[in-house]
Design a protein around this motif. Structure first.
Motif, short mmCIF file in Angstrom:
data_model
loop_
_atom_site.label_atom_id
_atom_site.label_comp_id
_atom_site.label_asym_id
_atom_site.label_seq_id
_atom_site.Cartn_x
_atom_site.Cartn_y
_atom_site.Cartn_z
N PHE A 180 0.83 -1.20 0.00
CA PHE A 180 0.00 0.00 0.00
C PHE A 180 0.87 1.26 0.00
N VAL A 181 1.89 1.28 0.86
CA VAL A 181 2.76 2.45 0.95
C VAL A 181 3.53 2.63 -0.36
N LYS A 182 4.09 1.56 -0.86
CA LYS A 182 4.86 1.67 -2.10
C LYS A 182 3.98 2.17 -3.24
N ALA A 183 2.76 1.69 -3.32
CA ALA A 183 1.87 2.12 -4.40
C ALA A 183 1.56 3.61 -4.29
N ARG A 184 1.34 4.08 -3.05
CA ARG A 184 1.02 5.50 -2.87
C ARG A 184 2.17 6.39 -3.31
N PHE A 185 3.39 6.04 -2.90
CA PHE A 185 4.52 6.92 -3.20
C PHE A 185 5.03 6.71 -4.62
N ALA A 186 4.74 5.56 -5.22
CA ALA A 186 5.02 5.39 -6.64
C ALA A 186 4.08 6.26 -7.47
N ALA A 187 2.82 6.36 -7.04
CA ALA A 187 1.85 7.21 -7.76
C ALA A 187 2.28 8.67 -7.70
N TRP A 188 2.80 9.09 -6.58
CA TRP A 188 3.27 10.47 -6.48
C TRP A 188 4.51 10.70 -7.34
N ALA A 189 5.37 9.69 -7.44
CA ALA A 189 6.52 9.81 -8.33
C ALA A 189 6.07 9.94 -9.78
N GLU A 190 5.05 9.20 -10.13
CA GLU A 190 4.51 9.31 -11.49
C GLU A 190 3.93 10.70 -11.72
N GLN A 191 3.20 11.24 -10.72
CA GLN A 191 2.66 12.59 -10.84
C GLN A 191 3.77 13.62 -10.98
N ALA A 192 4.90 13.36 -10.33
CA ALA A 192 6.04 14.28 -10.40
C ALA A 192 6.77 14.18 -11.73
N GLY A 193 6.49 13.14 -12.51
CA GLY A 193 7.18 12.96 -13.79
C GLY A 193 8.46 12.17 -13.69
N PHE A 194 8.66 11.47 -12.56
CA PHE A 194 9.85 10.65 -12.40
C PHE A 194 9.70 9.34 -13.18
N ALA A 195 10.82 8.67 -13.39
CA ALA A 195 10.81 7.42 -14.15
C ALA A 195 10.06 6.32 -13.41
N GLU A 196 9.62 5.35 -14.16
CA GLU A 196 8.93 4.20 -13.57
C GLU A 196 9.85 3.51 -12.55
N GLY A 197 9.27 3.06 -11.46
CA GLY A 197 10.05 2.39 -10.43
C GLY A 197 10.60 3.32 -9.37
N ARG A 198 10.27 4.63 -9.46
CA ARG A 198 10.73 5.59 -8.47
C ARG A 198 9.63 5.86 -7.43
N TYR A 199 10.04 6.44 -6.30
CA TYR A 199 9.12 6.82 -5.23
C TYR A 199 9.37 8.28 -4.87
N ALA A 200 8.30 9.00 -4.53
CA ALA A 200 8.46 10.42 -4.25
C ALA A 200 7.56 10.87 -3.10
N GLU A 201 8.03 11.89 -2.39
CA GLU A 201 7.21 12.64 -1.43
C GLU A 201 6.93 14.01 -2.02
N GLY A 202 5.73 14.52 -1.79
CA GLY A 202 5.34 15.80 -2.36
C GLY A 202 5.04 16.85 -1.31
N PHE A 203 5.38 18.09 -1.61
CA PHE A 203 5.19 19.20 -0.68
C PHE A 203 4.74 20.45 -1.44
N GLN A 204 4.05 21.32 -0.74
CA GLN A 204 3.83 22.67 -1.23
C GLN A 204 4.82 23.58 -0.54
N VAL A 205 5.64 24.26 -1.33
CA VAL A 205 6.68 25.12 -0.76
C VAL A 205 6.11 26.51 -0.49
N VAL A 206 6.36 27.00 0.72
CA VAL A 206 5.92 28.34 1.11
C VAL A 206 7.14 29.18 1.43
N PRO A 207 7.49 30.14 0.57
CA PRO A 207 8.60 31.05 0.90
C PRO A 207 8.16 31.99 2.01
N THR A 208 9.08 32.38 2.86
CA THR A 208 8.70 33.21 4.01
C THR A 208 9.39 34.57 4.01
N ALA A 209 10.09 34.90 2.95
CA ALA A 209 10.77 36.20 2.90
C ALA A 209 9.77 37.33 2.81
#
Length: 239
Positions: A210-239
């Motif tokens: 289950f965990v691998k499938a979730r983070f593989a799906a996010w890697a796919e959304q990120a445009g990474f190659a097949e077989g990769r895993y990714a974590e996703g974030f929204q970046v907030v600059p604070t300057a």
């Protein structure tokens, strides 16, 4: 975004034990491998977690604190702090903002990682009320509280904690990530961290898949190659 060379101290602020491991343990492992100092700040002890009431709330809190310490060790984190708020009852308050601002001034992070404060209508699980409250309180503690020398003057006058400006925040669990971290090389350590939370996952059949499938799906959304895993974030600059 901050260049990697300018991230030397990271503070991860979460609501419950296991939140950091689902959201950012892979990124944390990569930071730790580079010598970055990482601190975990947990607002609750997770005393309302679990699926069977085999323990009372204090017993569950003790167990979950131990599980979180083991999970942190798996990704190279040794500084783990608990605020002890009741699980399931967290709200944004001046008290909580001050408690988080205190740790920001103590740790002096370049980067803070926390929950997205908005409800995710695409995927409900990250939108626990505690998550949203902690995310909102953390953003308030980052700006304006921690950087404002006039906010919570007792932190300076009684504790000697001078104002500190966090340079960037990464939010996890939101519906609009704009930064992806390839965690493929440390996925085994992320899984080890998650598997430390026995009280939360022992009943989940096929948890690893289950965990691998979730983070593989996010890697796919990120445009990474097949077989990769990714974590996703929204970046907030604070300057």
């Amino acid at each position: 975004m901050l260049p990697d060379t300018e991230i030397n101290q990271v503070l991860v602020v979460t609501a419950h034990p296991d939140d950091a491991d689902f959201g950012s343990a892979g990124s944390v492992a990569l930071f730790a491998d580079r010598g970055v100092e990482v601190t975990y700040l947990l607002v609750t002890d997770g005393d309302a977690g679990g699926n069977e009431r085999a323990l009372d709330n204090s017993g569950m809190a003790e167990l979950r604190r131990a599980e979180q310490l083991a999970a942190a060790k798996a990704v190279g984190v040794t500084d783990v702090r608990f605020l002890g708020y009741p699980d399931g009852q967290v709200v944004i308050s001046l008290e909580l903002r001050r408690a988080i601002a205190r740790v920001i001034r103590q740790v002096k992070p370049d980067l803070v990682i926390t929950h997205h404060p908005d409800r995710n209508y695409k995927f409900i699980a990250p939108s626990h009320p505690d998550h949203r409250a902690v995310g909102g309180a953390t953003l308030d503690a980052v700006y304006p509280d921690a950087r404002n020398p006039y906010a919570f003057p007792e932190l300076v006058e009684e504790e000697g904690l001078e104002a500190w400006t966090v340079r960037e925040v990464w939010l996890n669990g939101g519906s609009t990530p704009n930064h992806w971290v390839d965690v493929t090389e440390v996925m085994d350590r992320k899984l080890a961290a998650l598997q430390s939370h026995v009280s939360q996952i022992s009943h989940v059949e096929g948890f690893t898949d289950f965990v691998k499938a979730r983070f593989a799906a996010w890697a796919e959304q990120a445009g990474f190659a097949e077989g990769r895993y990714a974590e996703g974030f929204q970046v907030v600059p604070t300057a």
